[in-house]
Design an enzyme around this catalytic site. Structure first.
Site, mmCIF file in Angstrom:
data_model
loop_
_atom_site.group_PDB
_atom_site.id
_atom_site.type_symbol
_atom_site.label_atom_id
_atom_site.label_comp_id
_atom_site.label_asym_id
_atom_site.label_seq_id
_atom_site.Cartn_x
_atom_site.Cartn_y
_atom_site.Cartn_z
ATOM 1 N N LYS A 1 0.709 -1.216 0.106
ATOM 2 C CA LYS A 1 -0.024 -0.068 0.115
ATOM 3 C C LYS A 1 1.008 1.209 0.035
ATOM 4 C CE LYS A 1 -3.965 1.996 2.082
ATOM 5 N NZ LYS A 1 -3.725 3.247 2.162
ATOM 6 N N ASP B 1 1.928 4.870 0.396
ATOM 7 C CA ASP B 1 1.696 5.889 0.945
ATOM 8 C C ASP B 1 1.795 7.232 0.398
ATOM 9 O OD1 ASP B 1 0.535 7.490 3.044
ATOM 10 O OD2 ASP B 1 2.314 7.067 4.601
HETATM 11 S S1 IVH Z 1 -6.581 -0.331 -5.079
HETATM 12 C C1 IVH Z 1 -10.966 0.408 -5.210
HETATM 13 N N1 IVH Z 1 -4.081 -0.532 -4.400
HETATM 14 O O1 IVH Z 1 -4.987 3.482 -0.899
HETATM 15 C C2 IVH Z 1 -9.761 0.479 -4.245
HETATM 16 N N2 IVH Z 1 -5.005 1.310 -3.508
HETATM 17 O O2 IVH Z 1 -7.229 3.517 1.132
HETATM 18 C C3 IVH Z 1 -8.842 0.789 -5.399
HETATM 19 N N3 IVH Z 1 -3.271 2.704 -2.629
HETATM 20 O O3 IVH Z 1 -7.482 5.056 -2.643
HETATM 21 C C4 IVH Z 1 -7.475 1.114 -4.646
HETATM 22 N N4 IVH Z 1 -1.500 1.584 -2.707
HETATM 23 O O4 IVH Z 1 -5.164 5.782 -3.085
HETATM 24 C C5 IVH Z 1 -5.079 0.116 -4.628
HETATM 25 N N5 IVH Z 1 -1.514 -1.142 -4.445
HETATM 26 C C6 IVH Z 1 -2.804 -0.283 -4.094
HETATM 27 C C7 IVH Z 1 -2.600 0.968 -3.336
HETATM 28 C C8 IVH Z 1 -3.595 1.470 -3.356
HETATM 29 C C9 IVH Z 1 -2.067 2.717 -2.316
HETATM 30 C C10 IVH Z 1 -4.374 3.906 -1.865
HETATM 31 C C11 IVH Z 1 -5.244 4.436 -2.868
HETATM 32 C C12 IVH Z 1 -6.517 3.992 -2.326
HETATM 33 C C13 IVH Z 1 -6.238 4.108 -0.972
HETATM 34 C C14 IVH Z 1 -7.181 3.085 -0.365
#
Ligand code: IVH
Length: 665
Positions: free
Chosen positions: A114, A116
């Protein structure tokens, strides 16, 4: 908790969360960590469940909002939602087991770091990049195309001929971020709290030339809207396809079908977190088969086919080098741990306050201890504990001084605050801090008299008291090393200009305990002259807004001291302002108290405050029963909720205030 208590707590939490939303999304200046924020939201959700009849605050259903009023916005074709969080591996496994049970088979997952950073959405049509938008309020985003195009390695053309939204995260690599903050410090600009804020602030800059100086990067990981079939069926294939199209994609992903694999991946990523060149704050766990995404769908706020496993706040070990005991303006002794520099949650840290002597005892801190450090609120470093296994056998406990480390006078302890004070009236450290405070921007704003120059001047005997600032021999200054004519002249001008500052600034500059700039202004406005203020009784002082017994007593004690009386006499003779220039235009607002929250349309806050005072009104520093009017601007903070709760405060707009003034003209 009874119903009333629950309702009270819900109100408090709502106001608190809204304040943090504002800090995070609109000001890119968070004051608590995501973890602490999530805990507040969880508590609120749990309480809300206990009172299902009361309506949930809007933000529980919605994701945050990064939109600025003036920004050009574009609607997303598919909402840019956020993810639900799991804070433990147990919670994560339970989520997966339930999904598998609901769908009657062990569901394969795709696991990714994830990132940041700051969410970004790219829209392509007939293979060509059309625009880039931020997440915004999840429905419409801010158009940041020009700034986004400064990023290297972003494909402008892709081999997909329909319409498609490609989504990812903008971030600042840690080494570049550190260098950037260093440069900001050198230019006397405020450093960013962490890479994510720096990225968020950068992509929204007005001047693209400035954005070019910010080494932004991005990773892409998902697709929003698409108009014609995609050439893949699984999330891991989607990542490979994005990479083949030329998008930067993190190579740290994996698929898994068993508990062990998921647990191992999460633990490995938590370890790897320290070695990656970008900040990650968890693992995003997604159902790998895209057809199941459609089947599972969304809740109001997040997809049911993905979850974010959030790491605990980052904790690092480092070695204590020494403990410094600093003497403040009031004589308070603050121990500060000086450590081997360590990168943690966004910045390199080498100092951490230990607050007071009791904290050293709590930690049982010894020389050269290996300490565990976190950043509370991801901003302020805090020593959690000592790693006893790494304690050196011969290490001695940190000795607590009995005397002032600067002037050697005995210390006395103030039990209520658990703080030791230097008892000397002439402690050179106290004097140095008092002079620094006197010259600070909010006080008399004397540029060029920062802490290093003050200590050089004291050492060289150029000044020996606050009043000496106005008796400096500038030929002596010009002759000093690394000074010269020009700096001496500038300093002289700045000191001269300070004589024109209003009385409230002089009062604040004296550094009377508990008299901050707002209280100083109220006192100056109320008593008008130093003479009258000096003669004021406890009762008379207590008539001033926000001056209680503690402050009043401190003021009386200050003026009773003959040394302070001498200082005030000296300053008066040297030409400083000892009476308040009201520049009063009218008394339309006489007897009324005001407070401002949110950003204003036509004025900055200081301007509006001055205007209120020019018409006889008073400014308070917080919402209280003595507040008459709260002026509410764009995106108000928690003050609004507090005022509404009190019920007695009149809530008005900037325009209402102007109307009040006009009526009285
Ligand atoms: S998928 C439908 N993959 O984390 C959701 N999000 O709290 C699609 N983020 O809004 C998001 N790394 O800004 C996805 N590998 C990753 C991510 C990621 C960071 C962020 C993104 C999202 C937030 C969710």
């Amino acid at each position: 908790m009874n119903k009333q208590q629950i309702e009270k707590r819900i109100k408090e939490l709502t106001a608190e969360i809204e304040r943090h939303n504002q800090l995070y999304y609109a000001e890119a200046n968070p004051q608590i960590s995501d973890f602490e924020y999530d805990m507040l939201v969880r508590e609120l959700q749990d309480l809300q469940k206990m009172l299902p009849a009361s309506p949930a605050p809007e933000f529980l259903e919605k994701v945050g909002n990064d939109l600025k009023q003036s920004a050009k916005t574009i609607a997303h074709k598919v909402r840019m939602v956020s993810l639900d969080n799991a804070y433990s591996l147990e919670e994560l496994l339970a989520w997966w087991d339930k999904l598998s049970l609901d769908l009657n088979s062990r569901i394969e997952l795709c696991l990714e770091p994830k990132i940041d950073g700051f969410g970004i959405n790219l829209f392509f049509k007939e293979g060509k990049l059309q625009y880039a938008t931020t997440r915004g309020d999840s429905i419409v985003g801010e158009d940041v195309t020009t700034n986004f195009l400064t990023l290297p390695d972003i494909p402008r053309r892709i081999p997909y001929l329909g319409e498609i939204e490609i989504r990812g995260e903008i971030y600042l690599p840690i080494p570049e971020f550190l260098a950037m903050n260093e440069a900001r410090r050198e230019r006397n600009e405020k450093p960013f709290a962490n890479p994510r804020n720096a990225a968020a602030g950068s992509i929204k800059l007005k001047d693209v030339e400035q954005v070019k100086q910010r080494p932004l990067r991005a990773f892409f990981y998902t697709i929003g809207y698409y108009s014609i079939p995609l050439p893949f069926t699984h999330q891991d294939e989607l990542l490979k396809w994005l990479a083949a199209c030329g998008f930067p994609v993190s190579d740290q992903y994996a698929t898994c079908k068993e508990h062990k694999c998921l647990i191992d991946f999460c633990n490995q990523m938590e370890q790897a977190r320290n070695d990656l060149a970008y900040d990650i704050d968890g693992v995003v766990v997604k159902v790998n088969e895209l057809a199941l995404h459609k089947k599972l769908g969304f809740t109001a706020k997040s997809p049911k086919w993905a979850i974010a496993y959030k790491f605990k706040p980052e904790e690092k070990e480092t070695r204590l080098k020494q403990v410094e005991f600093q003497v403040g303006r009031t004589g308070a002794i603050t121990p500060v741990a000086i450590m081997e520099p360590v990168y943690i949650s966004g910045t390199t840290v080498s100092r951490s306050t230990l607050h007071n002597f009791d904290e050293i005892k709590r930690l049982d801190l010894h020389e050269f201890d290996t300490i565990r450090l976190i950043k509370s609120g991801e901003i302020i470093p805090k020593i959690l504990s000592v790693n006893l296994e790494k304690r050196l056998p011969e290490a001695k406990p940190i000795a607590l001084p009995q005397n002032c480390p600067v002037c050697n006078s005995p210390l006395s302890r103030e039990e209520e605050a658990a703080i030791e004070y230097c008892t000397a009236a002439d402690c050179p450290a106290q004097l140095a801090r008092s002079i620094e405070h006197f010259c600070s921007r909010e006080a008399l704003d004397i540029m060029g008299l920062g802490s290093s120059i003050v200590s050089r001047f004291l050492d060289a005997g150029i000044i020996t008291s606050i009043a000496d600032i106005y008796r400096i021999d500038f030929t002596q200054v010009a002759a000093m090393d690394r000074m010269g004519e020009k700096s001496a002249q500038k300093l002289k001008e700045s000191i001269e200009a300070s004589k024109a500052k209003n009385f409230d600034r002089v009062l604040f500059a004296l550094g009377i305990r508990f008299v901050g700039s707002v209280t100083a202004r109220n006192l100056a406005q109320h008593f008008q002259t130093m003479d009258r203020l000096q003669k004021a009784s406890l009762e008379e002082l207590s008539e001033v807004p926000e001056v209680g017994t503690k402050i009043a007593e401190s003021i009386i004690k200050y003026f009773a001291n003959p040394k302070n009386q001498d200082l005030i006499r000296d300053l008066k003779n040297l030409g400083l302002n000892m009476s308040y220039r009201t520049e009063q235009e009218s008394d339309a607002l006489a007897g009324m108290t005001f407070l401002i929250t949110g950003s204003l349309e036509n004025f900055n806050r200081k301007e509006l405050e001055s205007m209120i005072m020019e018409h006889g009104g008073k400014i308070l520093s917080g919402v209280s029963k003595s507040l008459d009017y709260l002026i509410v601007g764009e995106k108000p903070g928690s003050k609004l909720a507090k005022a509404e709760k009190l019920g007695s405060v009149k809530i008005i707009s900037e325009a209402d205030l102007l109307a009040m003034l006009e009526q009285n003209q």
